[in-house]
Write an enzyme that holds these catalytic residues in place. Sequence first.
Site, short mmCIF file in Angstrom:
data_model
loop_
_atom_site.label_atom_id
_atom_site.label_comp_id
_atom_site.label_asym_id
_atom_site.label_seq_id
_atom_site.Cartn_x
_atom_site.Cartn_y
_atom_site.Cartn_z
N CYS A 72 27.57 64.19 -9.47
CA CYS A 72 28.66 64.54 -10.35
C CYS A 72 29.34 63.25 -10.81
CB CYS A 72 29.60 65.38 -9.49
SG CYS A 72 30.89 66.11 -10.36
N GLN A 283 33.16 85.83 -0.22
CA GLN A 283 32.63 84.54 0.25
C GLN A 283 32.05 83.74 -0.91
OE1 GLN A 283 32.66 83.17 3.24
NE2 GLN A 283 33.33 84.85 4.56
N CYS A 409 35.84 78.59 10.76
CA CYS A 409 35.72 77.62 9.66
C CYS A 409 36.45 76.33 10.01
CB CYS A 409 36.28 78.22 8.36
SG CYS A 409 37.99 78.76 8.50
N1 SAH Z 1 35.35 88.22 7.91
C1 SAH Z 1 35.66 88.13 6.50
C2 SAH Z 1 36.92 87.35 6.16
C3 SAH Z 1 37.21 86.09 6.90
S1 SAH Z 1 38.54 85.12 6.25
C4 SAH Z 1 34.46 87.60 5.74
O1 SAH Z 1 33.49 87.18 6.33
O2 SAH Z 1 34.47 87.63 4.53
C5 SAH Z 1 39.87 85.48 7.34
C6 SAH Z 1 40.60 86.76 7.02
O3 SAH Z 1 41.63 86.95 7.97
C7 SAH Z 1 41.28 86.79 5.67
O4 SAH Z 1 40.84 87.92 4.97
C8 SAH Z 1 42.80 86.90 6.00
O5 SAH Z 1 43.50 87.69 5.08
C9 SAH Z 1 42.75 87.57 7.34
N2 SAH Z 1 43.90 87.37 8.25
C10 SAH Z 1 44.73 86.29 8.37
N3 SAH Z 1 45.58 86.46 9.40
C11 SAH Z 1 45.33 87.67 9.95
C12 SAH Z 1 45.86 88.40 11.06
N4 SAH Z 1 46.85 87.90 11.81
N5 SAH Z 1 45.32 89.61 11.34
C13 SAH Z 1 44.31 90.11 10.60
N6 SAH Z 1 43.76 89.47 9.55
C14 SAH Z 1 44.26 88.27 9.22
#
Ligand code: SAH
Length: 459
Positions: A72, A283, A409
Amino acid sequence: MYKKNEIIELTIEDMGVEGEGIGKLDGYTFFVKGALDGDRIEAKVLKANKNYGFARVERILTPSPYRVEAQCDVSEQCGGCQLQSLSYERQLQYKQNLVDNNLRRLGGLSGYTLHPIIGMENPFRYRNKTQFPVGQNSRGEIVTGFYAGRTHSIIDTADCAIAPRINAKIIQIIKDFMRDNGIGAYDEISHGGLVRHILIRNAFSTGEIMVCLVINGSSLPFSEDLIGRLEKVEGMAGISLSINRDKTNVIMGSRIIHLYGKETITDYIGDLRFEISPLSFYQVNPVQTLEIYKKALEYAGLTGRETVWDLYCGIGTISLFLAGKAAKVYGVEIIPQAIEDAKKNASANQIENVEFILGKSEEVFPQMCKEEGRIPDVVVVDPPRKGCDEKLLKAIVEVGPSRMVYVSCNPATLARDLKYMTAQGYEVREVQPVDNFPGTVHVESVVLLSRTEGTTRAD
Ligand code: SAH
């Protein structure tokens, strides 16, 4: 002691969590942004603390053997990718070490099996979602691209090496449309002007494309003209506006005005089908996400009889992925829209043995999981960067599922949480790093923990 503006010469021997080069002079550590592992550099001291300092590259005296030409043109200025100039092989090693070092040093862990990181065959053009800020340069021309690292000045470029090529064409069409119709870009300072951001989503498995213009107004003049221009792009499935009139850094506004085609685009992860709207969480690297989900499924060790809790479930992707091999899956998520999407995704895929619950994992799980039939055999967590709330970890220990799968992550918070779990009768068995974001410093890990022999459920 080193002084500000002093010129030093040093060899970079390591890289930090933000991709910065790390080198030592007589035991004193310097952090140097933009320098890579293996570089011999001349640098200017920016700041010198007692035990460590920061410096800026002045000249590369001998380039690192791991240096490659960035794909890039703007990788130096753009804040998105920190590691584009590092060979992909070396990027993978860096991430593998990052995970291992965090687990050992921060987590005090040992005895686990660390598998080689799963990288991408082609580590470019992998992002399915791109948000381009729109602005105006000093000559009054429309610029779009990316914010320079940690600032809000826009680097004018439409072709991002980690996003699909077609995006550059779409951006050009929108810029031409704005210029021809005298439509202005948003200006953060005066809060005037119309077009703030352009969101492009590409569904790789179906070829469908969605374009959403985020505007500081309630409508887009000459939108028919825009539709006429964009509908010629192959795969253009839906065009919409997102209304955002707030003085805010948040990109998307919550009101969507549909202009053309479908309201959602369709994508598949494995055999599962997802309808994605402009505001849905999804994702960004579906190829590597499938690798993570396959690993989570393998580590969950399901036979069809288990009750599984998928905490931090987002739009229910992991829950649905596991449902085919489990008796029942409960998903918990804090965002109402995501829970709505999760329910829709379950019915679109005719999956009936899942239940999605809105709320905080650390509150919902302790309250509900001890009820008849809900006691988990397996718990999966996939928290945001800050990791799990300790209240949740405590509750998991109390009900004592035989397996826990941790999708992370952020290796630092992962290490902290695993340390807690191992002190409470769990053992870290397998660690699988996955490169979900080539070119950047980010790395995902899937970890299997199991309850050690001899410990019993507290209930
Ligand atoms: N497992 C999903 C999302 C992971 S990202 C996937 O693979 O696509 C993490 C997620 O946790 C987000 O959607 C965020 O909104 C949620 N989150 C953040 N804090 C939280 C909490 N205290 N309880 C439940 N969900 C929560």
